[in-house]
Write an enzyme that holds these catalytic residues in place. Structure first.
Site, PDB file in Angstrom:
ATOM      1  N   ILE A 174      -9.353  -5.839   8.391  1.00 25.40           N
ATOM      2  CA  ILE A 174     -10.154  -4.719   8.885  1.00 25.40           C
ATOM      3  C   ILE A 174     -10.038  -3.583   7.878  1.00 25.40           C
ATOM      4  O   ILE A 174      -9.045  -2.850   7.855  1.00 25.40           O
ATOM      5  CB  ILE A 174      -9.713  -4.262  10.290  1.00 25.40           C
ATOM      6  CG1 ILE A 174      -9.884  -5.409  11.294  1.00 25.40           C
ATOM      7  CG2 ILE A 174     -10.521  -3.044  10.725  1.00 25.40           C
ATOM      8  CD1 ILE A 174      -9.563  -5.036  12.721  1.00 25.40           C
ATOM      9  N   MET A 184     -11.331   6.129   7.798  1.00 21.42           N
ATOM     10  CA  MET A 184     -11.476   6.848   6.527  1.00 21.42           C
ATOM     11  C   MET A 184     -12.629   7.851   6.568  1.00 21.42           C
ATOM     12  O   MET A 184     -13.423   7.956   5.634  1.00 21.42           O
ATOM     13  CB  MET A 184     -11.685   5.840   5.378  1.00 21.42           C
ATOM     14  CG  MET A 184     -10.554   4.852   5.228  1.00 21.42           C
ATOM     15  SD  MET A 184     -10.923   3.489   4.089  1.00 21.42           S
ATOM     16  CE  MET A 184     -12.065   2.501   5.095  1.00 21.42           C
ATOM     17  N   LYS A 216      -3.347   3.731  -3.035  1.00 21.45           N
ATOM     18  CA  LYS A 216      -4.702   4.206  -3.288  1.00 21.45           C
ATOM     19  C   LYS A 216      -4.860   5.588  -2.684  1.00 21.45           C
ATOM     20  O   LYS A 216      -4.317   5.887  -1.633  1.00 21.45           O
ATOM     21  CB  LYS A 216      -5.742   3.267  -2.681  1.00 21.45           C
ATOM     22  CG  LYS A 216      -5.762   1.867  -3.266  1.00 21.45           C
ATOM     23  CD  LYS A 216      -6.862   1.052  -2.611  1.00 21.45           C
ATOM     24  CE  LYS A 216      -6.966  -0.342  -3.226  1.00 21.45           C
ATOM     25  NZ  LYS A 216      -5.811  -1.171  -2.876  1.00 21.45           N
ATOM     26  N   ASP A 272       0.836  -1.195   0.000  1.00 16.43           N
ATOM     27  CA  ASP A 272       0.000   0.000   0.000  1.00 16.43           C
ATOM     28  C   ASP A 272       0.873   1.249   0.000  1.00 16.43           C
ATOM     29  O   ASP A 272       2.084   1.183   0.253  1.00 16.43           O
ATOM     30  CB  ASP A 272      -0.908   0.018   1.236  1.00 16.43           C
ATOM     31  CG  ASP A 272      -2.021  -1.026   1.163  1.00 16.43           C
ATOM     32  OD1 ASP A 272      -2.239  -1.576   0.069  1.00 16.43           O
ATOM     33  OD2 ASP A 272      -2.660  -1.278   2.201  1.00 16.43           O
TER      34      ASP A 272
END
Length: 267
Positions: free
Chosen positions: A101, A177, A65, A43
């Site tokens: 998660i 988020m 991302k 990531d």
């Protein structure tokens, strides 16, 4: 049967949780998996010090991302992993926090298994647990909260999701988020009956340099995020346990405003 890190067991993927950021919070098994990697698919928010634990010869591939913009779509990530495994590589899929998660780990496990390939999972310290510990914020407490829930603040159909009962007296709600949608989150929770003066903490860049823990009230959440220039990665914690934390108070004039709103709601 070959063990997880058997050097003779080629052609497999290991999903590894990198924890909330600080390399010191990696598990021993995560470090061992990184050292066994031929290919490292990672990531974008992984600390560079974590990436350095993989061999210098390991092929490093970023699939970073960003909100509303993925450099590689999920189907592409799945295909990338599968291609390298079929070539005989040990692929470490490195994810922030814990793979299961809000890490799409379940989707990647399904894809690899559907391809008939081997996959193992190394859990990581989730962002919620790592950031809360740093802020001295207990997510459960016998006197304040007997339940904790985890939700995503940037998931599909946020307004249609039913969060009723997840936040309030005796409960803690952790929102991943949620920085960009903080105003909508506050409105949603208050519309579901959560008191405007419910304590809220925003834990920004937890366990990393420049981390902040900021406390306010639910009615002020969106305004505070904007006022303080909060940036991702960050999690939002809603509940009375926030009062036990070391988070810095940023209530401003909203302490009086929220108290007035709460009194009005109870009239």
């Amino acid at each position: 049967m070959a063990s997880l890190l058997d050097p003779d067991a080629r052609g497999r993927v290991i999903l590894v949780g990198a924890g909330p950021g600080d390399p010191d919070l990696l598990t021993v098994r995560a470090v061992e998996a990184l050292r066994a990697a031929d290919v490292l698919v990672h990531d974008g928010l992984i600390d560079p010090r974590v990436l350095e634990l993989a061999p210098a010869s390991a092929h490093r591939i970023s699939v970073a991302k960003r909100r509303s913009r993925h450099t590689v779509p999920q189907d592409g990530i799945n295909a990338l992993i599968i291609a390298h495994v079929r070539a005989g590589s040990v692929v470490v899929r490195l994810k922030g926090g814990d793979p299961f998660i809000f890490g799409r780990g379940g989707e990647e496990v399904e894809a690899v298994r559907a391809a008939g390939l081997r996959v193992d999972v190394v859990p990581g310290v989730s962002a919620a647990l790592g950031c809360a510990a740093e802020a001295m914020l207990p997510l459960t407490h016998r006197d304040h909260a007997s339940a904790v829930s985890f939700v995503a603040g940037q998931c599909k159909g946020l307004s249609e999701q039913d969060w009723s009962g997840l936040a309030g007296v005796g409960r803690t709600l952790v929102i991943y988020m949620g920085v960009a949608t903080a105003p909508a989150i506050a409105e949603k929770l208050m519309a579901d009956g959560v008191a405007p003066d419910m304590p809220v903490a925003v834990l920004e860049k937890g366990t990393l340099p420049g981390h902040r823990a900021i406390r306010t009230l639910l009615a002020d959440l969106g305004a505070m995020v904007d006022r303080e220039g909060v940036e991702s990665p960050a999690i939002i914690v809603v509940g009375d346990v926030v009062e036990l934390s070391d988070a810095e108070d940023k209530l401003g004039r909203w302490a009086d405003v929220a108290a007035t709103l709460a009194q009005g709601a109870g009239a």
